[in-house]
Every structure is written in C-alpha cells, then in structure tokens.
Design a protein around this motif. Sequence first.
Motif, PDB file in Angstrom:
ATOM      1  N   ARG A   1      -8.141   5.098   5.088  1.00 31.08           N
ATOM      2  CA  ARG A   1      -7.431   4.827   3.840  1.00 31.08           C
ATOM      3  C   ARG A   1      -5.957   5.182   3.987  1.00 31.08           C
ATOM      4  NH1 ARG A   1     -10.679   1.827   0.721  1.00 31.08           N
ATOM      5  NH2 ARG A   1     -12.771   2.634   0.742  1.00 31.08           N
TER       6      ARG A   1
ATOM      7  N   ALA B   1      -2.223   6.312   2.816  1.00 29.78           N
ATOM      8  CA  ALA B   1      -1.733   7.286   1.839  1.00 29.78           C
ATOM      9  C   ALA B   1      -1.207   6.549   0.611  1.00 29.78           C
ATOM     10  CB  ALA B   1      -0.642   8.152   2.458  1.00 29.78           C
ATOM     11  N   HIS B   2      -0.958   7.290  -0.442  1.00 23.53           N
ATOM     12  CA  HIS B   2      -0.481   6.697  -1.694  1.00 23.53           C
ATOM     13  C   HIS B   2       0.827   5.942  -1.454  1.00 23.53           C
ATOM     14  CE1 HIS B   2      -0.041   6.222  -5.967  1.00 23.53           C
ATOM     15  NE2 HIS B   2       1.187   6.696  -5.904  1.00 23.53           N
ATOM     16  N   GLY B   3       0.857   4.673  -1.836  1.00 27.94           N
ATOM     17  CA  GLY B   3       2.055   3.853  -1.685  1.00 27.94           C
ATOM     18  C   GLY B   3       2.146   3.133  -0.351  1.00 27.94           C
ATOM     19  N   GLU B   4       1.304   3.462   0.624  1.00 28.42           N
ATOM     20  CA  GLU B   4       1.330   2.792   1.920  1.00 28.42           C
ATOM     21  C   GLU B   4       0.409   1.573   1.898  1.00 28.42           C
ATOM     22  OE1 GLU B   4       2.108   6.464   5.029  1.00 28.42           O
ATOM     23  OE2 GLU B   4       0.116   5.604   4.858  1.00 28.42           O
ATOM     24  N   ARG B   5       0.511   0.746   2.920  1.00 25.78           N
ATOM     25  CA  ARG B   5      -0.387  -0.381   3.064  1.00 25.78           C
ATOM     26  C   ARG B   5      -0.863  -0.475   4.499  1.00 25.78           C
ATOM     27  NH1 ARG B   5       2.584  -6.029   2.781  1.00 25.78           N
ATOM     28  NH2 ARG B   5       1.958  -6.367   4.897  1.00 25.78           N
TER      29      ARG B   5
ATOM     30  N   THR C   1      -3.545  -3.065   0.338  1.00 27.95           N
ATOM     31  CA  THR C   1      -2.246  -2.884  -0.306  1.00 27.95           C
ATOM     32  C   THR C   1      -2.443  -2.225  -1.660  1.00 27.95           C
ATOM     33  OG1 THR C   1      -2.344  -5.067  -1.299  1.00 27.95           O
ATOM     34  CG2 THR C   1      -1.214  -4.902   0.801  1.00 27.95           C
ATOM     35  N   PRO C   2      -1.494  -1.404  -2.080  1.00 26.18           N
ATOM     36  CA  PRO C   2      -1.609  -0.794  -3.411  1.00 26.18           C
ATOM     37  C   PRO C   2      -1.321  -1.831  -4.494  1.00 26.18           C
ATOM     38  CG  PRO C   2       0.456  -0.150  -2.401  1.00 26.18           C
ATOM     39  CD  PRO C   2      -0.314  -0.928  -1.362  1.00 26.18           C
TER      40      PRO C   2
ATOM     41  N   ARG D   1      -0.082  -2.142  -8.387  1.00 25.96           N
ATOM     42  CA  ARG D   1       0.515  -1.443  -9.520  1.00 25.96           C
ATOM     43  C   ARG D   1      -0.160  -1.898 -10.802  1.00 25.96           C
ATOM     44  NH1 ARG D   1       5.970   0.535  -8.076  1.00 25.96           N
ATOM     45  NH2 ARG D   1       6.322  -0.147  -5.947  1.00 25.96           N
TER      46      ARG D   1
END
Length: 89
Positions: free
Chosen positions: A18, A20-24, A36-37, A39
């Motif tokens: 997985r 990290a937050h904000g990464e793809r 991809t995150p 929003r």
Amino acid sequence: MDELIVCPQCDAVYRLRRPAHGERAACERCHTALITPRRNAGLQIIAVAVAVMVLIIGAAVFPFLTIDAAGARNAVSVLDAALAFSGGR
C-alpha cells in the motif's frame, strides 16, 4: 500467500504494498497507475447514494403507465403494480 496486483496494460505482477498517504503506485514497465488516491471519494459515494434514493422514490411513486379510453383514465406506478401482485390492494 502475499496479495498480488496485476497491471491492466502489460500484465506485470507485483506484490501489493500500500502506498503512503498521497502517494500512488505505478507499473515499472509501462507506468500505468495501479493505485491512486481519490479526493473526496466518500462525499462522491454519499452524493451518488442520495441521487439513487431520490430516483428510486420517484420511480416508485410517480406513474409510469397511463391509459385513457372512453373517458376513463387509469395510471399505474411501480408501487401500485407491486402491491397488485402481492395482493396488498
């Protein structure tokens, strides 16, 4: 067994890690985005659910079939049809 993820473009297989937050996560071979995150994904799901509920209620209540013959008029909604088949009316 480890979870695997497969690239939809080039079929490369990777062990799922997985981001990290904000990464793809992208494929190393063809650079296609794998993870991809998104929003406001929760708000979009809620908005779609509310829209679906409004449409279902509208489809169930408002008539979809109207017959006019010899001055007599009859209109049927989905709810009326369901109640007619269940013996509710």
